[in-house]
Motif scaffolding. Sequence first.
Motif, short mmCIF file in Angstrom:
data_model
loop_
_atom_site.label_atom_id
_atom_site.label_comp_id
_atom_site.label_asym_id
_atom_site.label_seq_id
_atom_site.Cartn_x
_atom_site.Cartn_y
_atom_site.Cartn_z
N ILE A 123 -8.45 -12.19 -1.60
CA ILE A 123 -7.40 -11.35 -1.06
C ILE A 123 -7.94 -9.98 -0.64
CG2 ILE A 123 -5.09 -10.41 -1.50
CD1 ILE A 123 -5.17 -13.44 -1.77
N GLY A 124 -7.46 -9.50 0.52
CA GLY A 124 -7.85 -8.17 0.99
C GLY A 124 -7.32 -7.09 0.07
N SER A 125 -8.12 -6.06 -0.16
CA SER A 125 -7.73 -5.02 -1.12
C SER A 125 -6.46 -4.28 -0.68
CB SER A 125 -8.88 -4.03 -1.32
OG SER A 125 -9.24 -3.45 -0.09
N ASN A 126 -6.21 -4.20 0.63
CA ASN A 126 -5.02 -3.46 1.09
C ASN A 126 -3.71 -4.16 0.76
OD1 ASN A 126 -6.59 -1.52 2.24
ND2 ASN A 126 -6.56 -2.43 4.29
N ILE A 127 -3.75 -5.47 0.63
CA ILE A 127 -2.48 -6.17 0.38
C ILE A 127 -2.33 -6.62 -1.07
CG2 ILE A 127 -2.36 -7.00 2.77
CD1 ILE A 127 -2.75 -9.82 1.63
#
Length: 256
Positions: free
Chosen positions: A198-202
């Motif tokens: 998972i992308g850190s922003n989401i």
Amino acid sequence: MTQSMSINLPKIIGHRGAAAYAPENTLEGIATAAEMQAPWVELDVKLTKDNIPILFHDETLERTTNGSGAVAETDYADIQNLEAGSWFGESFAGIKIPTLEEALDVILTHNLGLNLEIKPCHGREKDTAEVTLDVLTQIWDDPTNILISSFQHVSLETAVEVAQDWPRGLLIGGQTPDDQPENWIELADYLDVKTLNIGSNILSADFAMDIIDEGYPLIVYTVNDPMDAKRFQQMGVDTIITDAPDIIAENLINTH
Ligand code: G3P
Ligand code: MG
């Protein structure tokens, strides 16, 4: 190979090799990650026009080489002549774009694990997975230290068809936690993945908890700030993908 062999995920994976210190997706980047004791590396693979799998991130050649145009429109003979280090620093001048085969050789020499991201050029989602897994499965023989990931569902679907027993990870990115897809559980189940990447922003604490509750190991990318790494580890993240594996290793609460 049997389904019962489970993946042995590390705490830290060097992103595109060790992208803070050496040109991304190069043999030098892999060697740099190994020098920093990163246990695994993450690398992006795509096909040249003539179907040679190479390590490369972008659709086009401009950002990281002295070439131009689309990778999907360039034969390996031309890719091979490009220079892929000067953009990063003069000390890396002369570095080449590696084939997947060349990269696997260096990874195995250094005894690293591998998160291979299938990053197809637009429209080549199926071919890229087929060719990549064909090359990979002829060279790699330990299913416990490899993870095949992709944002592209067709590529993961193809991976299920051609190499079902090789562990897969579903990549989910976005700008904010609002981008969390509603159907991620169904997707992960359908694509028969072992991990969620998972992308850190989401990645909110709630999303992390839901993933853990569903029983998936959780990988986050790309985290270069040690404070963020600690925060994600406290949320229950298993593995951090980082451009700076040395800095993250020094600062994690638990690296074992
Ligand atoms: O696999 C994690 C990460 O590499 C995904 O994004 O764009 O850096 O390939 P990107
Ligand atoms: Mg990647």
